[in-house]
Design an enzyme around this catalytic site. Structure first.
Site, PDB file in Angstrom:
ATOM      1  N   ASP A  58      50.486  12.393  55.023  1.00 33.13           N
ATOM      2  CA  ASP A  58      51.409  11.256  55.140  1.00 33.13           C
ATOM      3  C   ASP A  58      51.033  10.415  56.359  1.00 33.13           C
ATOM      4  O   ASP A  58      51.903   9.916  57.088  1.00 33.13           O
ATOM      5  CB  ASP A  58      52.872  11.706  55.207  1.00 33.13           C
TER       6      ASP A  58
ATOM      7  N   ASN B  86      59.858   9.688  58.000  1.00 31.55           N
ATOM      8  CA  ASN B  86      60.556   9.844  56.724  1.00 31.55           C
ATOM      9  C   ASN B  86      59.745  10.777  55.820  1.00 31.55           C
ATOM     10  O   ASN B  86      58.611  10.447  55.496  1.00 31.55           O
ATOM     11  CB  ASN B  86      60.706   8.464  56.068  1.00 31.55           C
TER      12      ASN B  86
ATOM     13  N   HIS C  95      55.829  15.571  50.645  1.00 36.69           N
ATOM     14  CA  HIS C  95      56.434  15.916  51.945  1.00 36.69           C
ATOM     15  C   HIS C  95      57.776  16.650  51.863  1.00 36.69           C
ATOM     16  O   HIS C  95      58.809  16.138  52.302  1.00 36.69           O
ATOM     17  CB  HIS C  95      56.530  14.719  52.869  1.00 36.69           C
TER      18      HIS C  95
END
Lengths: 327, 444
Positions: free
Chosen positions: B315, B288, B242
């Protein structure tokens, strides 16, 4: 105005309306009988998730002077500590029929969420605004504390524009706000309100206590208190600096309290630099000897005690404008 | 459920020329361009269960591979299970997902990864590959038994402390070195913890106004810079999860030019959303790494288009309602993504002309399969003799995102109430249509 959440969303007309109404409220407080019947039968809930005796008492006094019924709800902690969540508390309050909720929380955005999340209606998340309940933000984390900024502006207008300055803003006044801007909802509230009212704001802080991004705010930034005072501000607002920001450890923003006082404290010598008409404000509670010396706090130029009194008038005005005339 | 022998008429592999594709017993057995058709159906099996579907000119891609999924089981079955997550994955067009290790207990032993692997086998909707934790308990201190997980029935090759950063430099170095023995890869969650204590959202203009503690880009970039240099030094390979900032993209671009063996991932939400979303304090946008600025989003799209960023990973991070329906500071980080990933990629990359459909196959299937060390069975070419792990996509369909209509057990999608392009019509796992006509097939 349906809620009072942030000074950033307050129009100049609304802000001046609150200040003018506060002036009328203050006049009634000179009378022997201070109580007005305006909000009789209305219920104001003080919902305090964070300790703040001063602010709660100020709101409570304001509501009672307007004859509202007041319910005080204090809950330490939060949903983080697995106590009752803000949402469940909101549902409970709604079930009791609150007309206004004054909310103080350590979480930035809590008042905004209460106003816009649908929690007060028990509807799904971010469903719809509640039609009836007015939310007053009494401080949310490091975001906003709008009635504090309004009482500061009211105090400045009285002293620097005139006691009968109805309808006027703070145009052209120079205001310095000094201290821990990073963690201060008072600073954020004041920057946007003072901008709206036409004042010229300078934020003074050590670089570690100015947020990244503040360079886009409608204010000048300075690291140098003496240079700012040399420009003869009309008002100096000293912010509280917490001692845990000093010294060692990863939570420290400053080398020591002594160094902070030397560089950013309002001591006697700096007070003397202020213009004669200049006033000293502090939202309280003060750390005497740290950000402000006793000489400055107790000087004739200090309006700190008056700020407290004005707080009641401003909060009466806010409650009145949010609740009266609404049926 | 329909059989794994069928013919798809009039589908466009990689979005190009239409063909008819025949699958026999889960393997592609014939591909005939529609333009060359002479009217006869070719050699069709005489099997009774053989079936046919008009593909209506839809796009056929290799089944997607997600290197970055949180299936929450064991431990948080209230948020997701391997079964509910597998359903969501299949509906999203995935034929393989990698389940992150931050479960409870943590997937840091052969026992736990085999449990997750077996749950995936039982669900039988996608291939579920457990990711092993790099360190015991995700604590960043002591290497977990990576060899035991690699040698288990789950055959773990991807290791990650995702959710936490392997922040200690020497632990990261040892992990990168150690996995060379079994061709493993360390997937790093790049977040310098000391720079993000209490952090709530991207540090910048919006955080300064909202009074939410800032999460600086440098917290991510400094770790990526360190890790690419470590990977170079020990001659290992690194996968960066990410990526969310322009600086990260530039560091990875530099590292690749230098010949460092690094791959990188971007999530759909970082391609689509910015920190402006936080202005309403709705924790559905709390994630996050945090949503960044519009400039970062531009850099991520460019990086994905030019190959600096190799993969799109979801994610997918399901959370129960109560972990999101609260004050921002107290809310959990994360968003669901399996059932919206393709649509977001279509909207942010395909429609603006940054990616072709062949590129979508590359970043959502071929490359993640290679990084996950499963390219012998997933992310294969659409060609005769290849396993029919396929997804059929209607690129023109528009759909309104409604979490209640999704298969994931959680509802925390930031795209709720928005219309997105592209729809998964069918997903084939080794020829079995686990999703058909946009819905899960009933299991037989």
């Amino acid at each position: 105005m349906q809620h009072l959440l942030s000074t950033a969303e307050l129009s100049r007309a609304d802000a001046i309306d609150i200040l003018d109404t506060a002036a009328q409220m203050a006049a009634t407080q000179e009378r022997e009988i201070k109580k007005l019947p305006t909000l009789r039968g209305r219920t104001v809930v003080n919902l305090f998730f964070e300790d703040s005796t001063r602010t709660r008492i100020s709101f409570e006094t304001a509501a009672k002077r307007l004859s509202a019924d007041v319910i005080n709800f204090s809950a330490k902690g939060s949903s983080a500590s697995k106590g009752e969540s803000l949402k469940d508390t909101a549902l409970t309050l709604n079930a009791m029929g609150a007309d206004a909720v004054v909310v103080r929380s350590a979480a930035s955005g809590a008042a905004h969420q209460l106003a816009h999340s649908g929690w007060l209606t028990g509807s799904s998340f971010y469903g719809s605004d509640h039609p009836g309940v007015a939310i007053l933000n009494a401080g949310d984390g490091t975001h906003q504390h709008p009635t504090q900024a309004l009482l500061d502006a009211y105090t400045m207008r009285r002293h620097l524009v005139g006691p009968d300055a109805l309808g006027q803003g703070l145009d052209g006044l120079k205001v310095a706000i000094v201290g821990d801007v990073l963690h201060s909802r008072v600073a954020r509230s004041n920057v946007w309100l003072l901008k709206t009212l036409g004042a010229d704001v300078t934020l003074v802080a050590p670089p570690t206590l100015l947020p990244v991004g503040a360079e886009t705010w409608p204010a000048k930034l300075s690291y140098d208190l003496d240079a700012t005072l040399a420009a003869k501000p009309d008002a100096v607002m000293m912010l509280r600096v917490q001692r845990e920001r000093m010294g060692g450890g990863s939570s420290a923003f400053l080398p020591s309290a002594q160094e902070y006082t030397r560089l950013y404290g309002l001591d006697r010598k700096r007070l003397e630099v202020l213009p004669k008409h200049g006033i000293v404000l502090h939202p309280g509670p003060m750390n005497r000897g740290l950000e402000i010396s006793a000489e400055a706090a107790d000087s004739p130029q200090s309006v700190i005690v008056e700020q407290v009194a004005n707080g009641v008038a401003v909060r009466m005005a806010a409650l009145y404008l949010l609740l009266a005339g609404k049926e | 459920m329909r059989s794994n022998s069928f013919r798809l008429a009039n589908v466009r592999p990689y979005g190009v020329e239409p063909v008819d594709i025949t699958v026999t017993n889960g393997v592609i057995s014939n591909i005939t361009p529609v333009s060359q058709e002479t009217g006869h159906p070719g050699e069709l099996p005489s099997d009774d269960e053989f079936w046919e579907l008009d593909g209506k000119d839809h796009i056929l891609l290799p089944g997607f591979v997600d290197l970055h999924t949180h299936l929450r089981e064991p431990g948080r079955e209230d948020a997701e299970t391997v079964l509910s997550g597998s359903k969501a994955a299949a509906l999203g067009g995935y034929t393989a997902v990698f389940a992150m290790a931050n479960t409870n207990p943590v997937a840091d032993t052969a026992g736990v990864v085999e449990q997750v692997w077996r749950l995936g086998q039982n669900a039988a909707l996608v291939d579920v590959h457990p990711v092993g934790a790099v360190t015991v308990g995700l604590r960043g201190e002591q290497l977990a038994e990576l060899g035991a997980m690699a040698n288990s029935r789950a055959k773990v090759r991807v290791f990650s402390d995702d959710g936490h950063c392997v922040s200690d430099s020497v632990v990261m170095r040892r992990a990168l070195e150690y996995v060379k023995a079994f061709d493993g890869v360390i997937a790093q969650h790049a977040q310098e913890p000391s720079l993000t204590v209490g952090a709530q959202m991207n540090e910048g203009v919006v955080s300064s106004e909202l009074g939410l503690a800032g999460w600086p880009a440098v917290a991510e970039e400094s770790i990526i810079a360190r890790d690419v240099l470590l990977a170079e030094h020990v001659g290992s390979c690194l996968h960066v999860l990410h990526v969310s900032t322009r600086g990260s993209v530039e560091i990875i671009r530099w590292a690749k030019q230098r010949g460092i063996n690094v791959t990188a991932e971007v999530t759909p939400h970082h391609l689509a959303l910015t920190d402006e979303s936080a202005r309403g304090y709705n924790p559905i946008f709390k994630v996050n790494p945090p949503l960044r600025t519009a400039d970062d989003v531009r850099a991520l799209r460019e990086g994905l288009a030019d190959g600096t960023i190799d993969t799109v990973g979801t994610d997918h991070a399901p959370h129960p309602v109560e972990d999101k329906d609260c004050e921002w500071a107290y809310a959990a980080f994360g968003m669901t993504g399996l059932e919206t990933a393709l649509s977001v990629v279509v909207k942010t990359m395909v429609e603006p002309g940054l990616l072709t459909w062949a590129d979508v196959a590359r970043v959502m299937s071929v490359t993640p399969a290679r990084i996950g060390r499963i390219s012998h069975e997933q992310g294969r070419p659409i060609a005769v003799g290849e396993p029919a792990n396929l997804v059929l996509v209607d690129p023109d369909a528009k759909r309104m995102i409604d979490p209640r209509a999704q298969a994931t057990a959680s509802s925390n999608t930031p795209f709720v109430g928005t219309e997105l392009p592209g729809k998964v019509v069918a997903t084939f796992l080794r020829g079995t249509p686990v999703v058909f006509d946009g819905v899960l097939s009933a299991t037989s």
